[in-house]
Write a protein that holds these residues in place. Structure first.
Motif, PDB file in Angstrom:
ATOM      1  N   THR A 105      11.681  -4.054   5.835  1.00 48.61           N
ATOM      2  CA  THR A 105      11.217  -4.642   4.579  1.00 48.61           C
ATOM      3  C   THR A 105      11.030  -6.154   4.726  1.00 48.61           C
ATOM      4  O   THR A 105      10.029  -6.713   4.277  1.00 48.61           O
ATOM      5  N   ILE A 106      11.964  -6.802   5.366  1.00 47.30           N
ATOM      6  CA  ILE A 106      11.863  -8.254   5.582  1.00 47.30           C
ATOM      7  C   ILE A 106      10.810  -8.559   6.645  1.00 47.30           C
ATOM      8  O   ILE A 106       9.966  -9.439   6.479  1.00 47.30           O
ATOM      9  N   PHE A 107      10.828  -7.820   7.731  1.00 49.06           N
ATOM     10  CA  PHE A 107       9.970  -8.110   8.884  1.00 49.06           C
ATOM     11  C   PHE A 107       8.489  -8.007   8.543  1.00 49.06           C
ATOM     12  O   PHE A 107       7.699  -8.856   8.952  1.00 49.06           O
ATOM     13  N   ILE A 108       8.097  -6.980   7.794  1.00 43.88           N
ATOM     14  CA  ILE A 108       6.667  -6.815   7.507  1.00 43.88           C
ATOM     15  C   ILE A 108       6.152  -7.907   6.588  1.00 43.88           C
ATOM     16  O   ILE A 108       4.954  -8.130   6.502  1.00 43.88           O
ATOM     17  N   ARG A 109       7.070  -8.614   5.931  1.00 37.59           N
ATOM     18  CA  ARG A 109       6.656  -9.687   5.026  1.00 37.59           C
ATOM     19  C   ARG A 109       6.758 -11.072   5.667  1.00 37.59           C
ATOM     20  O   ARG A 109       6.470 -12.068   5.000  1.00 37.59           O
ATOM     21  N   LEU A 110       7.172 -11.168   6.906  1.00 32.03           N
ATOM     22  CA  LEU A 110       7.329 -12.477   7.551  1.00 32.03           C
ATOM     23  C   LEU A 110       6.032 -13.288   7.631  1.00 32.03           C
ATOM     24  O   LEU A 110       6.030 -14.462   7.302  1.00 32.03           O
ATOM     25  N   PRO A 111       4.919 -12.702   8.065  1.00 33.18           N
ATOM     26  CA  PRO A 111       3.712 -13.520   8.148  1.00 33.18           C
ATOM     27  C   PRO A 111       3.194 -13.866   6.752  1.00 33.18           C
ATOM     28  O   PRO A 111       3.093 -13.004   5.894  1.00 33.18           O
TER      29      PRO A 111
END
Length: 157
Positions: free
Chosen positions: A19-25
């Motif tokens: 959930t956090i990783f896919i929103r990083l960019p």
């Protein structure tokens, strides 16, 4: 499993991290389906629409429409499949590859800021985890390929 591995906890940790990783960019925002198609084509190379359907969580009409939009936007191109002239292969254009590359680079930069806050021991554990996650991904891909082969074999009989 009696090996001390808490799969419930691991699953929750992976879900939360994803959930956090896919929103990083924060660059070039697209919807999830668009990004999934772009990343699948970047990693797996040219694919037929039918092969892309197997990896995406979309029905054929929705995927066909999405691919048409991506083609119109200059991110995906179609070309005849050299093995079967009736079929088309989908691949990324230079612009499509650049989107995937820049999002990846931005994600690496953001993740490095988070990893920098870990202890040396935590970074060492994380390094080993990357190898294990890669292995799990390889096992899943092999299982999927074997399942597809078994399904095709059943359809032929």
């Amino acid at each position: 499993m009696g090996d001390g591995l808490d799969l419930e906890r691991l699953t929750t940790a992976i879900e939360d991290f994803t959930t956090i990783f896919i929103r990083l960019p924060a660059v070039q925002r697209f919807n999830f389906s668009t990004l999934s198609v772009l990343h699948t084509l970047a990693r797996r190379g040219p694919l037929r629409l039918t092969d892309l359907l197997k990896t995406e969580q979309l029905k054929q009409p929705a995927l066909t429409s999405l691919v048409a939009k991506l083609e119109q936007d200059g991110l995906v191109r179609r070309r005849p499949d050299p093995r079967d002239g009736r079929a088309m292969l989908l691949s990324l254009t230079r612009q499509g590859r650049e989107i995937v590359r820049s999002r990846h680079a931005h994600r690496v930069a953001k993740l490095s800021q988070l990893v920098a806050q870990l202890t040396d021991e935590e970074r060492e554990v994380l390094a080993g985890s990357a190898q294990v996650l890669t292995r799990i991904t390889e096992i899943a891909a092999t299982n999927d390929a074997e399942g597809n082969r078994r399904s095709a074999d059943r359809a032929d009989t």
